[in-house]
Design an enzyme around this catalytic site. Structure first.
Site, mmCIF file in Angstrom:
data_model
loop_
_atom_site.group_PDB
_atom_site.id
_atom_site.type_symbol
_atom_site.label_atom_id
_atom_site.label_comp_id
_atom_site.label_asym_id
_atom_site.label_seq_id
_atom_site.Cartn_x
_atom_site.Cartn_y
_atom_site.Cartn_z
ATOM 1 N N THR A 121 66.360 -0.373 86.475
ATOM 2 C CA THR A 121 65.523 0.838 86.554
ATOM 3 C C THR A 121 64.671 0.936 87.824
ATOM 4 O O THR A 121 64.203 -0.070 88.480
ATOM 5 C CB THR A 121 64.223 0.591 85.425
ATOM 6 O OG1 THR A 121 64.885 0.292 84.329
ATOM 7 C CG2 THR A 121 63.201 1.719 85.448
ATOM 8 N N GLU A 148 65.262 -5.706 74.088
ATOM 9 C CA GLU A 148 65.471 -7.105 74.126
ATOM 10 C C GLU A 148 65.535 -7.332 72.373
ATOM 11 O O GLU A 148 64.762 -6.749 71.707
ATOM 12 C CB GLU A 148 64.227 -7.859 74.812
ATOM 13 C CG GLU A 148 64.289 -8.035 76.299
ATOM 14 C CD GLU A 148 63.234 -8.696 76.801
ATOM 15 O OE1 GLU A 148 63.185 -9.786 76.253
ATOM 16 O OE2 GLU A 148 62.901 -8.297 78.172
ATOM 17 N N ASN A 203 60.828 5.645 78.687
ATOM 18 C CA ASN A 203 59.936 4.411 78.581
ATOM 19 C C ASN A 203 58.396 4.866 78.577
ATOM 20 O O ASN A 203 57.597 4.456 77.745
ATOM 21 C CB ASN A 203 60.225 3.309 79.448
ATOM 22 C CG ASN A 203 61.423 2.556 79.269
ATOM 23 O OD1 ASN A 203 61.825 2.604 78.090
ATOM 24 N ND2 ASN A 203 61.550 1.485 79.824
ATOM 25 N N GLY A 248 48.849 -1.629 66.836
ATOM 26 C CA GLY A 248 48.715 -3.360 66.831
ATOM 27 C C GLY A 248 48.013 -3.450 68.182
ATOM 28 O O GLY A 248 47.087 -2.936 68.559
ATOM 29 N N GLY A 252 53.966 -4.788 75.429
ATOM 30 C CA GLY A 252 54.168 -5.842 76.513
ATOM 31 C C GLY A 252 55.547 -5.765 76.744
ATOM 32 O O GLY A 252 56.447 -4.824 76.833
ATOM 33 N N CYS A 255 59.453 -4.170 80.490
ATOM 34 C CA CYS A 255 59.819 -2.969 80.967
ATOM 35 C C CYS A 255 58.638 -1.837 80.738
ATOM 36 O O CYS A 255 58.193 -1.333 81.585
ATOM 37 C CB CYS A 255 60.795 -2.409 79.867
ATOM 38 S SG CYS A 255 62.383 -3.660 80.000
ATOM 39 N N ARG A 322 56.970 -12.176 79.225
ATOM 40 C CA ARG A 322 56.451 -11.365 80.376
ATOM 41 C C ARG A 322 55.412 -10.401 79.730
ATOM 42 O O ARG A 322 55.899 -9.726 78.717
ATOM 43 C CB ARG A 322 57.594 -10.482 80.917
ATOM 44 C CG ARG A 322 58.213 -11.526 82.029
ATOM 45 C CD ARG A 322 59.317 -10.984 82.836
ATOM 46 N NE ARG A 322 60.440 -10.923 81.879
ATOM 47 C CZ ARG A 322 61.557 -10.198 81.945
ATOM 48 N NH1 ARG A 322 61.999 -9.762 83.509
ATOM 49 N NH2 ARG A 322 62.590 -10.161 81.168
HETATM 50 C C1 UGA Z 1 62.080 -0.971 75.961
HETATM 51 C C2 UGA Z 1 62.652 0.285 75.493
HETATM 52 O O1 UGA Z 1 62.616 0.422 73.987
HETATM 53 C C3 UGA Z 1 64.471 0.220 75.835
HETATM 54 O O2 UGA Z 1 65.005 1.282 75.519
HETATM 55 C C4 UGA Z 1 64.556 0.036 77.301
HETATM 56 O O3 UGA Z 1 65.826 -0.113 77.577
HETATM 57 C C5 UGA Z 1 63.851 -1.422 77.760
HETATM 58 O O4 UGA Z 1 62.142 -1.242 77.475
HETATM 59 C C6 UGA Z 1 63.859 -1.353 79.298
HETATM 60 O O5 UGA Z 1 63.496 -0.535 80.041
HETATM 61 O O6 UGA Z 1 64.676 -2.256 79.833
HETATM 62 P P1 UGA Z 1 61.791 -3.630 75.256
HETATM 63 O O7 UGA Z 1 61.012 -3.558 76.327
HETATM 64 O O8 UGA Z 1 62.982 -4.555 74.811
HETATM 65 O O9 UGA Z 1 62.621 -2.262 75.412
HETATM 66 O O10 UGA Z 1 61.017 -3.565 73.718
HETATM 67 P P2 UGA Z 1 60.809 -2.416 72.713
HETATM 68 O O11 UGA Z 1 61.292 -2.913 71.174
HETATM 69 O O12 UGA Z 1 60.928 -1.060 73.221
HETATM 70 O O13 UGA Z 1 59.015 -2.774 72.454
HETATM 71 C C7 UGA Z 1 58.000 -2.720 73.578
HETATM 72 C C8 UGA Z 1 56.701 -3.243 73.063
HETATM 73 O O14 UGA Z 1 56.061 -1.999 72.517
HETATM 74 C C9 UGA Z 1 56.806 -4.380 72.415
HETATM 75 O O15 UGA Z 1 55.575 -5.247 72.876
HETATM 76 C C10 UGA Z 1 56.410 -3.938 70.951
HETATM 77 O O16 UGA Z 1 55.720 -4.988 70.258
HETATM 78 C C11 UGA Z 1 55.684 -2.769 71.403
HETATM 79 N N1 UGA Z 1 55.649 -1.799 70.242
HETATM 80 C C12 UGA Z 1 56.722 -1.263 69.846
HETATM 81 C C13 UGA Z 1 54.333 -1.406 69.489
HETATM 82 O O17 UGA Z 1 53.453 -1.912 69.816
HETATM 83 N N2 UGA Z 1 54.603 -0.452 68.379
HETATM 84 C C14 UGA Z 1 55.792 0.082 68.158
HETATM 85 O O18 UGA Z 1 55.682 0.955 67.237
HETATM 86 C C15 UGA Z 1 57.015 -0.383 68.786
#
Ligand code: UGA
Length: 434
Positions: A121, A148, A203, A248, A252, A255, A322
């Site tokens: 990115t 992840e 994102n 919540g 974090g 990304c 992270r």
């Molecule tokens: C995120 C994106 O979802 C991916 O599409 C992208 O490729 C990636 O970043 C990146 O840029 O590399 P990721 O960071 O692995 O993926 O995790 P997510 O599942 O998206 O969750 C991110 C954060 O949001 C977590 O801390 C999660 O707890 C929080 N979250 C997610 C919430 O607090 N509420 C939600 O409803 C969903």
């Protein structure tokens, strides 16, 4: 590009390894170039240095198609498409640190007939600058959308594959699209800068959804509504959609915090104040502190109290620490005089160095032993399976703050535990219904 032609992957981090293993699974020989020699040795031995479900199996299964090397020359000899998967962490200013990208670009040089495919990115405009300095090398932006914990599935069953190139590099974009053809997803063909922006905007939009529902949760707390019910009702409208509406402790990981900040800075650097994104970031920072007010509703002071954290990783199914909410929370709790004890099914080792004063327990029940309060930080499925009667017996004071609105409030309360969540009434008056 012939079926058997090798693909090059620069960087054996999380994105690089998933990308390499999945291309190998699609039948391509892959040469992975990693700068850290120990990592290459580890991978050659068949060990996988990160926790990602399904990845070790995929690497093992495709061992014959995967070559790990420290030599960029070996990769350049074998491959025409060079997928760059190196880290772009934030700098102190909030801008993306592109030193690993620059280093890779310098080592690749300007060979004719090859293409650099950027997976990392990067700020919008980066591709055109790199291309200007290496005009012989075609340049394609193909951002990753892997999450992840579900990265292998996300790679194999993507919602879309974005392939951006400027005029003159269409041949390379065609080849990248062809490599992804077996996954059967829609391919978004576009120009270079738009492809880069699609990643950052996606994102930022998801982060906005999270901060939005978190603010709704905070208002729900004040007016006695239940944010999980609100999200359910909102999500049924297809214009809104039900995903990413879990309120919540906030987002974090490696990304969202980095990319929202980078987009804000990108805008700021050209004189545009991205007000909405600034608020998204601020709401997220404050959200982690909501737990403190939940605790102080029931405890006069945290001095000398023992607080158990259930979960440390930034989300389940990863050991990634992270920008994890647990880091902010542990420091806040210790700052208020509490002793913090924590358990995470996989992130404990990684967390040890980051949280040296936190006591790491061997199980959730051990962490809860004698605790004056517990906070659920990461929604690991095993925490939903806890025997709440046993938990109540073990805790010195049965108070639990569910920082992810993950547990069944009735089951927890039935065991005599005081249950608090984010944006859900602490004691719903069921008698008022009907
Ligand atoms: C995120 C994106 O979802 C991916 O599409 C992208 O490729 C990636 O970043 C990146 O840029 O590399 P990721 O960071 O692995 O993926 O995790 P997510 O599942 O998206 O969750 C991110 C954060 O949001 C977590 O801390 C999660 O707890 C929080 N979250 C997610 C919430 O607090 N509420 C939600 O409803 C969903």
């Amino acid at each position: 590009m012939s079926e058997k032609e090798s693909i090059g992957v620069v960087g054996a981090g999380w994105v690089g390894l998933v990308t390499a293993a999945c291309f190998a699974e699609l039948g391509r020989p892959v040469v992975v170039r990693e700068i850290i020699a120990e990592k290459v040795d580890t991978l050659r031995r068949g060990e996988v240095p990160i926790h990602e479900p399904g990845l070790p199996e995929l690497i093992e299964k495709n061992r014959e198609r995967l070559t790990f090397t420290t030599e960029m020359g070996e990769l350049l000899d074998a491959a025409r498409l060079i997928f760059v998967c190196v880290q772009t962490p934030p700098t102190y200013s909030g801008d993306a640190d592109l030193s690993a990208v620059q280093r890779a670009v310098e080592e690749i040089g300007d060979p004719e007939g090859k293409a650099l495919v950027m997976k990392s990115t990067v700020p919008v405009g980066t591709g055109r600058i790199i291309h200007r300095d290496a005009p012989g090398l075609a340049y394609v932006s193909c951002p990753e959308f892997l999450r992840e914990g579900t990265a292998v599935k996300d790679f194999m069953e993507p919602d879309r594959v974005v392939v951006g190139a400027d005029p003159g590099d269409e041949w390379a974009a065609d080849e990248v699209a062809a490599v992804y053809e077996p996954v059967g997803a829609p391919i978004v063909r576009t120009d270079l800068s738009s492809a880069e922006m699609i990643k950052l905007a996606s994102n930022a939009y998801l982060a906005t959804k999270i901060s939005f529902i978190n603010e709704i949760a905070n208002v729900c707390d004040e007016v006695g509504a239940d944010v999980t019910e609100v999200a359910r009702g909102m999500g049924m409208d297809p214009r809104i959609g039900g995903s990413f509406l879990n309120a919540g402790l906030g987002f974090g990981g490696s990304c969202f915090p980095k990319d929202t900040q980078a987009l804000k800075m990108l805008a700021g650097n050209i004189g545009y104040h991205f007000q909405l994104l600034s608020s998204v970031i601020e709401v997220n920072e404050l959200q982690k502190r909501r737990v403190m007010s939940k605790l102080s509703k029931h405890l006069d002071s945290l001095v000398g109290k023992r607080v158990a954290l259930l979960g440390l990783a930034f989300k389940p199914d990863t050991d990634d620490m992270r920008e994890a909410s647990s880091l902010v929370l542990a420091h806040r709790l210790e700052g208020e005089g509490a002793t913090v004890v924590a358990f995470d099914p996989v992130a404990t080792e990684r967390a040890r160095d980051l949280l040296p004063s936190v006591e790491m327990a061997g199980s959730a029940l051990d962490a809860l032993d004698g605790a004056d309060a517990a906070v659920l930080v990461t929604e690991w499925p095993e925490f939903a399976e806890l025997d709440w009667a046993e938990v109540a017996k073990r805790m010195g004071n049965p108070l639990l703050v569910d920082g992810r609105n993950f547990l069944d409030p009735d089951a927890v309360r039935a065991a005599g535990i005081t249950y608090e969540a984010i944006g859900r009434p602490s004691l719903p008056d069921r008698s008022a219904v009907g």
